[in-house]
Structure formats: C-alpha cells, structure tokens
Motif scaffolding. Structure first.
Motif, PDB file in Angstrom:
ATOM      1  N   THR A   1      16.167  -7.882  -5.948  1.00 46.67           N
ATOM      2  CA  THR A   1      15.364  -6.951  -5.147  1.00 46.67           C
ATOM      3  C   THR A   1      14.739  -5.867  -6.019  1.00 46.67           C
ATOM      4  OG1 THR A   1      17.364  -5.667  -4.628  1.00 46.67           O
ATOM      5  CG2 THR A   1      16.673  -7.337  -3.040  1.00 46.67           C
ATOM      6  N   PHE A   2      15.444  -5.454  -7.058  1.00 49.57           N
ATOM      7  CA  PHE A   2      14.903  -4.457  -7.975  1.00 49.57           C
ATOM      8  C   PHE A   2      13.635  -4.989  -8.641  1.00 49.57           C
ATOM      9  CE2 PHE A   2      14.646  -2.844 -12.360  1.00 49.57           C
ATOM     10  CZ  PHE A   2      14.408  -1.505 -12.085  1.00 49.57           C
ATOM     11  N   TRP A   3      13.719  -6.190  -9.178  1.00 46.25           N
ATOM     12  CA  TRP A   3      12.559  -6.773  -9.865  1.00 46.25           C
ATOM     13  C   TRP A   3      11.437  -7.105  -8.897  1.00 46.25           C
ATOM     14  CZ3 TRP A   3      12.183  -5.685 -14.605  1.00 46.25           C
ATOM     15  CH2 TRP A   3      13.314  -5.544 -15.402  1.00 46.25           C
ATOM     16  N   LEU A   4      11.791  -7.521  -7.705  1.00 46.64           N
ATOM     17  CA  LEU A   4      10.774  -7.809  -6.695  1.00 46.64           C
ATOM     18  C   LEU A   4      10.030  -6.523  -6.322  1.00 46.64           C
ATOM     19  CD1 LEU A   4       9.543  -9.996  -4.935  1.00 46.64           C
ATOM     20  CD2 LEU A   4      11.259  -9.477  -3.202  1.00 46.64           C
ATOM     21  N   THR A   5      10.754  -5.425  -6.223  1.00 46.57           N
ATOM     22  CA  THR A   5      10.136  -4.133  -5.916  1.00 46.57           C
ATOM     23  C   THR A   5       9.224  -3.688  -7.061  1.00 46.57           C
ATOM     24  OG1 THR A   5      12.103  -3.508  -4.656  1.00 46.57           O
ATOM     25  CG2 THR A   5      10.616  -1.742  -5.282  1.00 46.57           C
ATOM     26  N   ILE A   6       9.655  -3.861  -8.277  1.00 45.40           N
ATOM     27  CA  ILE A   6       8.846  -3.483  -9.447  1.00 45.40           C
ATOM     28  C   ILE A   6       7.562  -4.313  -9.481  1.00 45.40           C
ATOM     29  CG2 ILE A   6       8.746  -3.497 -11.972  1.00 45.40           C
ATOM     30  CD1 ILE A   6      10.422  -1.242 -10.871  1.00 45.40           C
ATOM     31  N   VAL A   7       7.679  -5.604  -9.268  1.00 50.16           N
ATOM     32  CA  VAL A   7       6.516  -6.491  -9.294  1.00 50.16           C
ATOM     33  C   VAL A   7       5.563  -6.159  -8.147  1.00 50.16           C
ATOM     34  CG1 VAL A   7       5.766  -8.877  -9.015  1.00 50.16           C
ATOM     35  CG2 VAL A   7       7.662  -8.347 -10.535  1.00 50.16           C
ATOM     36  N   ALA A   8       6.099  -5.911  -6.962  1.00 48.30           N
ATOM     37  CA  ALA A   8       5.257  -5.582  -5.810  1.00 48.30           C
ATOM     38  C   ALA A   8       4.530  -4.262  -6.035  1.00 48.30           C
ATOM     39  CB  ALA A   8       6.097  -5.521  -4.544  1.00 48.30           C
ATOM     40  N   THR A   9       5.204  -3.291  -6.614  1.00 48.61           N
ATOM     41  CA  THR A   9       4.583  -2.003  -6.907  1.00 48.61           C
ATOM     42  C   THR A   9       3.474  -2.165  -7.946  1.00 48.61           C
ATOM     43  OG1 THR A   9       6.676  -0.893  -6.441  1.00 48.61           O
ATOM     44  CG2 THR A   9       5.042   0.361  -7.663  1.00 48.61           C
ATOM     45  N   GLY A  10       3.735  -2.931  -8.975  1.00 51.08           N
ATOM     46  CA  GLY A  10       2.716  -3.171  -9.996  1.00 51.08           C
ATOM     47  C   GLY A  10       1.506  -3.892  -9.441  1.00 51.08           C
ATOM     48  N   LEU A  11       1.758  -4.885  -8.589  1.00 49.25           N
ATOM     49  CA  LEU A  11       0.652  -5.618  -7.984  1.00 49.25           C
ATOM     50  C   LEU A  11      -0.171  -4.722  -7.065  1.00 49.25           C
ATOM     51  CD1 LEU A  11      -0.725  -8.360  -7.710  1.00 49.25           C
ATOM     52  CD2 LEU A  11       0.852  -8.877  -5.841  1.00 49.25           C
ATOM     53  N   THR A  12       0.502  -3.882  -6.310  1.00 49.73           N
ATOM     54  CA  THR A  12      -0.207  -2.945  -5.432  1.00 49.73           C
ATOM     55  C   THR A  12      -1.058  -1.977  -6.253  1.00 49.73           C
ATOM     56  OG1 THR A  12       1.593  -3.082  -3.827  1.00 49.73           O
ATOM     57  CG2 THR A  12       0.091  -1.225  -3.621  1.00 49.73           C
ATOM     58  N   ALA A  13      -0.500  -1.465  -7.340  1.00 47.41           N
ATOM     59  CA  ALA A  13      -1.259  -0.561  -8.203  1.00 47.41           C
ATOM     60  C   ALA A  13      -2.474  -1.271  -8.803  1.00 47.41           C
ATOM     61  CB  ALA A  13      -0.354  -0.017  -9.310  1.00 47.41           C
ATOM     62  N   LEU A  14      -2.296  -2.511  -9.205  1.00 53.17           N
ATOM     63  CA  LEU A  14      -3.408  -3.279  -9.761  1.00 53.17           C
ATOM     64  C   LEU A  14      -4.515  -3.479  -8.729  1.00 53.17           C
ATOM     65  CD1 LEU A  14      -4.515  -4.908 -12.166  1.00 53.17           C
ATOM     66  CD2 LEU A  14      -3.352  -6.900 -11.208  1.00 53.17           C
TER      67      LEU A  14
END
Length: 85
Positions: free
Chosen positions: A5-18
C-alpha cells in the motif's frame, strides 16, 4: 517499508502529479499557440489595411470631431494657464 500500500500510494501520487503538470503544460502550449495565431492575424490585417487606398480627405464627421477636440484642448490650456476662456 515493503508494504504494497505504501508503494501503491507513492506511485499513485507520482502519477497524479505527472497528470497535473502535463495538463498545465498543455494549457500553456495552447495559450501560446493562440497568442501566435493572433499575432499572425494582426500582421495579416495590417498588411491588408496598408495595401488599401487611404482617403485623400477626411470625412466631414471626422473633421468636426477633430475641431471639437482642438477647442476642448484650447479651453483646458486656458484653464491651466489661469486665463478665463
């Protein structure tokens, strides 16, 4: 730190920022293109007006308006100088 869940949150946040950065850049690009289009259109209109023949004498309405403006300027200058118009 190996929780999914930690990595999924990091990836989702990065994708949203992109996505947000990409949308902002695209909006800026479109605005710049619109600006360039307006500049090109104004140049084209300026060339069309330059090639059109200009009237030799101004219209009577324009001459009357110009005389009225000159009279107003004379009155304002007289007021500024302290002279009664």
């Amino acid at each position: 730190m190996t929780e999914p869940t930690f990595w999924l949150t990091i990836v989702a946040t990065g994708l949203t920022a992109l996505v947000i950065i990409t949308q902002a850049a695209l909006k800026g690009w479109r605005g710049w293109l619109d600006l360039r289009k307006l500049e090109i259109d104004s140049r084209r209109d300026g060339q069309a007006q330059a090639s059109a023949p200009s009237p030799a004498t101004p219209s009577p309405t324009a001459r009357i308006e110009l005389a009225d403006l000159k009279e107003r300027v004379r009155k304002l200058e007289a007021i500024a100088a302290g002279v009664d118009p």
